[in-house]
Design a protein around this motif. Structure first.
Motif, PDB file in Angstrom:
ATOM      1  N   SER A 171      13.771   7.623   3.919  1.00  0.00           N
ATOM      2  CA  SER A 171      14.678   8.762   4.100  1.00  0.00           C
ATOM      3  C   SER A 171      15.990   8.439   3.406  1.00  0.00           C
ATOM      4  CB  SER A 171      14.906   9.062   5.580  1.00  0.00           C
ATOM      5  OG  SER A 171      15.556   7.972   6.195  1.00  0.00           O
ATOM      6  N   ILE A 172      16.554   9.453   2.777  1.00  0.00           N
ATOM      7  CA  ILE A 172      17.832   9.308   2.079  1.00  0.00           C
ATOM      8  C   ILE A 172      18.725  10.445   2.545  1.00  0.00           C
ATOM      9  CG2 ILE A 172      18.997   9.236  -0.160  1.00  0.00           C
ATOM     10  CD1 ILE A 172      16.317   8.337  -1.372  1.00  0.00           C
ATOM     11  N   GLU A 177       0.823  -1.211   0.000  1.00  0.00           N
ATOM     12  CA  GLU A 177       0.000   0.000   0.000  1.00  0.00           C
ATOM     13  C   GLU A 177       0.857   1.260   0.000  1.00  0.00           C
ATOM     14  OE1 GLU A 177      -3.048   2.712   0.051  1.00  0.00           O
ATOM     15  OE2 GLU A 177      -3.111   0.577  -0.454  1.00  0.00           O
ATOM     16  N   ARG A 178       1.940   1.262   0.788  1.00  0.00           N
ATOM     17  CA  ARG A 178       2.835   2.413   0.872  1.00  0.00           C
ATOM     18  C   ARG A 178       4.231   2.000   0.448  1.00  0.00           C
ATOM     19  NH1 ARG A 178       0.894   6.685   4.337  1.00  0.00           N
ATOM     20  NH2 ARG A 178       2.747   7.764   3.564  1.00  0.00           N
ATOM     21  N   LEU A 179       5.011   2.974   0.027  1.00  0.00           N
ATOM     22  CA  LEU A 179       6.399   2.714  -0.350  1.00  0.00           C
ATOM     23  C   LEU A 179       7.254   2.570   0.908  1.00  0.00           C
ATOM     24  CD1 LEU A 179       6.779   5.300  -3.257  1.00  0.00           C
ATOM     25  CD2 LEU A 179       6.519   2.824  -3.473  1.00  0.00           C
ATOM     26  N   SER A 180       8.212   1.671   0.846  1.00  0.00           N
ATOM     27  CA  SER A 180       9.154   1.484   1.952  1.00  0.00           C
ATOM     28  C   SER A 180      10.573   1.565   1.397  1.00  0.00           C
ATOM     29  CB  SER A 180       8.926   0.132   2.629  1.00  0.00           C
ATOM     30  OG  SER A 180       9.207  -0.920   1.719  1.00  0.00           O
ATOM     31  N   GLN A 181      11.546   1.483   2.272  1.00  0.00           N
ATOM     32  CA  GLN A 181      12.944   1.580   1.842  1.00  0.00           C
ATOM     33  C   GLN A 181      13.283   0.528   0.791  1.00  0.00           C
ATOM     34  OE1 GLN A 181      14.487   4.198   3.665  1.00  0.00           O
ATOM     35  NE2 GLN A 181      15.987   4.186   2.018  1.00  0.00           N
ATOM     36  N   GLU A 182      12.671  -0.657   0.902  1.00  0.00           N
ATOM     37  CA  GLU A 182      12.947  -1.729  -0.073  1.00  0.00           C
ATOM     38  C   GLU A 182      12.478  -1.353  -1.472  1.00  0.00           C
ATOM     39  OE1 GLU A 182      11.247  -2.363   2.908  1.00  0.00           O
ATOM     40  OE2 GLU A 182      13.151  -2.950   3.857  1.00  0.00           O
ATOM     41  N   GLN A 207       7.594  13.432   0.894  1.00  0.00           N
ATOM     42  CA  GLN A 207       6.151  13.230   0.887  1.00  0.00           C
ATOM     43  C   GLN A 207       5.832  12.122  -0.118  1.00  0.00           C
ATOM     44  OE1 GLN A 207       3.867  14.775   2.905  1.00  0.00           O
ATOM     45  NE2 GLN A 207       5.699  15.637   3.884  1.00  0.00           N
ATOM     46  N   GLU A 208       4.857  11.287   0.228  1.00  0.00           N
ATOM     47  CA  GLU A 208       4.431  10.245  -0.703  1.00  0.00           C
ATOM     48  C   GLU A 208       3.201  10.726  -1.455  1.00  0.00           C
ATOM     49  OE1 GLU A 208       3.261   5.487  -0.669  1.00  0.00           O
ATOM     50  OE2 GLU A 208       4.587   6.314   0.870  1.00  0.00           O
ATOM     51  N   MET A 209       3.186  10.476  -2.770  1.00  0.00           N
ATOM     52  CA  MET A 209       2.103  10.932  -3.645  1.00  0.00           C
ATOM     53  C   MET A 209       1.533   9.739  -4.400  1.00  0.00           C
ATOM     54  SD  MET A 209       2.459  14.288  -3.097  1.00  0.00           S
ATOM     55  CE  MET A 209       1.525  15.100  -4.383  1.00  0.00           C
ATOM     56  N   GLU A 210       0.230   9.818  -4.707  1.00  0.00           N
ATOM     57  CA  GLU A 210      -0.445   8.716  -5.397  1.00  0.00           C
ATOM     58  C   GLU A 210      -1.287   9.252  -6.550  1.00  0.00           C
ATOM     59  OE1 GLU A 210      -3.079   4.877  -4.065  1.00  0.00           O
ATOM     60  OE2 GLU A 210      -3.646   6.822  -3.207  1.00  0.00           O
ATOM     61  N   PHE A 211      -1.247   8.538  -7.678  1.00  0.00           N
ATOM     62  CA  PHE A 211      -2.073   8.865  -8.845  1.00  0.00           C
ATOM     63  C   PHE A 211      -2.898   7.626  -9.187  1.00  0.00           C
ATOM     64  CE2 PHE A 211      -3.158   9.204 -13.296  1.00  0.00           C
ATOM     65  CZ  PHE A 211      -3.463  10.538 -13.461  1.00  0.00           C
ATOM     66  N   THR A 212      -4.232   7.784  -9.268  1.00  0.00           N
ATOM     67  CA  THR A 212      -5.110   6.664  -9.601  1.00  0.00           C
ATOM     68  C   THR A 212      -5.217   6.541 -11.111  1.00  0.00           C
ATOM     69  OG1 THR A 212      -6.364   7.019  -7.571  1.00  0.00           O
ATOM     70  CG2 THR A 212      -7.411   5.695  -9.281  1.00  0.00           C
ATOM     71  N   LEU A 213      -4.966   5.332 -11.614  1.00  0.00           N
ATOM     72  CA  LEU A 213      -4.940   5.097 -13.061  1.00  0.00           C
ATOM     73  C   LEU A 213      -6.268   4.585 -13.601  1.00  0.00           C
ATOM     74  CD1 LEU A 213      -1.466   3.355 -13.193  1.00  0.00           C
ATOM     75  CD2 LEU A 213      -2.001   5.631 -14.066  1.00  0.00           C
ATOM     76  N   LEU A 253       4.900   7.742  -5.823  1.00  0.00           N
ATOM     77  CA  LEU A 253       6.243   8.329  -5.849  1.00  0.00           C
ATOM     78  C   LEU A 253       6.481   9.071  -4.554  1.00  0.00           C
ATOM     79  CD1 LEU A 253       5.940  11.653  -6.351  1.00  0.00           C
ATOM     80  CD2 LEU A 253       5.456  10.911  -8.669  1.00  0.00           C
ATOM     81  N   ILE A 254       7.744   9.372  -4.295  1.00  0.00           N
ATOM     82  CA  ILE A 254       8.094  10.247  -3.178  1.00  0.00           C
ATOM     83  C   ILE A 254       8.780  11.478  -3.750  1.00  0.00           C
ATOM     84  CG2 ILE A 254       8.257   8.409  -1.465  1.00  0.00           C
ATOM     85  CD1 ILE A 254      11.364   8.639  -1.759  1.00  0.00           C
ATOM     86  N   CYS A 255       8.593  12.605  -3.079  1.00  0.00           N
ATOM     87  CA  CYS A 255       9.228  13.842  -3.534  1.00  0.00           C
ATOM     88  C   CYS A 255       9.466  14.751  -2.344  1.00  0.00           C
ATOM     89  CB  CYS A 255       8.371  14.536  -4.587  1.00  0.00           C
ATOM     90  SG  CYS A 255       6.794  15.148  -3.956  1.00  0.00           S
ATOM     91  N   GLU A 256      10.321  15.722  -2.557  1.00  0.00           N
ATOM     92  CA  GLU A 256      10.557  16.740  -1.530  1.00  0.00           C
ATOM     93  C   GLU A 256       9.379  17.713  -1.498  1.00  0.00           C
ATOM     94  OE1 GLU A 256      14.767  18.166  -1.134  1.00  0.00           O
ATOM     95  OE2 GLU A 256      14.966  17.128  -3.070  1.00  0.00           O
TER      96      GLU A 256
END
Length: 200
Positions: free
Chosen positions: A175-176, A95-100, A182-188, A151-154
């Motif tokens: 974190s890098i 569901e969410r992005l992780s470091q992996e 911030q995590e962003m989502e686009f519904t396709l 995606l993640i972005c500043e």
């Protein structure tokens, strides 16, 4: 050469003269490359871009790894044969992005993780990033089984992605180098939109 034209059986036919066009050999196209082309990346495309542009958030090894694993989730914008911008994505199954998610590609999943949107340094401030992102999202809409893009972005890039139709999902767990994202989502969901009048 003439062509007979009659718009109605009650009108007399009239004749149009077809102009004879003489092409000056000096004004012919000198190449056959399309002015603009959008296609999936090859490893050689990525190598050339990173070496020439010198600026990409991913290392060359990371780019080659992702393009090698899932070239169908990449899209490059070429102008007269030169790569001017590209997007690289991979499959993700949570569901969410992780470091992996930063290093893995999970095939046959309904989610695309967009790793990078990179524009050549000589082509910036021309709207190419937003046009390529729009093209990429429409391209993903046409791929069966895909439901969303993450995606993640500043923080300073959040308005750019909101304008493109993304929604905020909140602070990312990734974190890098002590940078927060911030995590962003686009519904396709739904059909691909009609072609955008983007001037390309």
């Amino acid at each position: 050469m003439t062509q007979q034209v009659s718009g109605s059986p009650f009108l007399k036919p009239f004749f149009l003269k077809t102009p004879v066009r003489v092409v000056n050999p000096l004004r012919q196209r000198r190449h056959t490359l399309p002015a603009s082309e959008f296609r999936n990346l090859t490893p050689q495309d990525a190598i050339t871009f990173v070496l020439v542009s010198g600026e990409c958030p991913l290392t060359l090894d990371e780019v080659l790894n992702f393009v090698g694993q899932c070239p169908e989730l990449s899209l490059g914008w070429f102008e007269e044969g030169q790569l001017v911008a590209f997007i690289i994505g991979t499959g993700w199954d949570k569901e969410r992005l992780s470091q992996e998610a930063m290093t893995q590609h999970v095939p046959d999943t309904p989610t695309v993780h967009i790793h990078v949107l990179s524009v050549h340094r000589h082509c910036r401030q021309q709207g190419k990033g937003s046009i390529l992102l729009w093209r990429y999202l429409q391209y993903l809409r046409c791929m069966p089984g895909l439901c969303r893009a993450l995606l993640i972005c500043e923080d300073f890039l959040v308005p750019f992605y909101l304008k493109a139709g993304f929604k905020e999902k909140g602070s990312s767990a990734i974190s890098i180098s002590n940078m927060q994202f911030q995590e962003m989502e686009f519904t396709l969901g739904g059909q691909a939109f009609a072609r955008r009048n983007s001037g390309c």
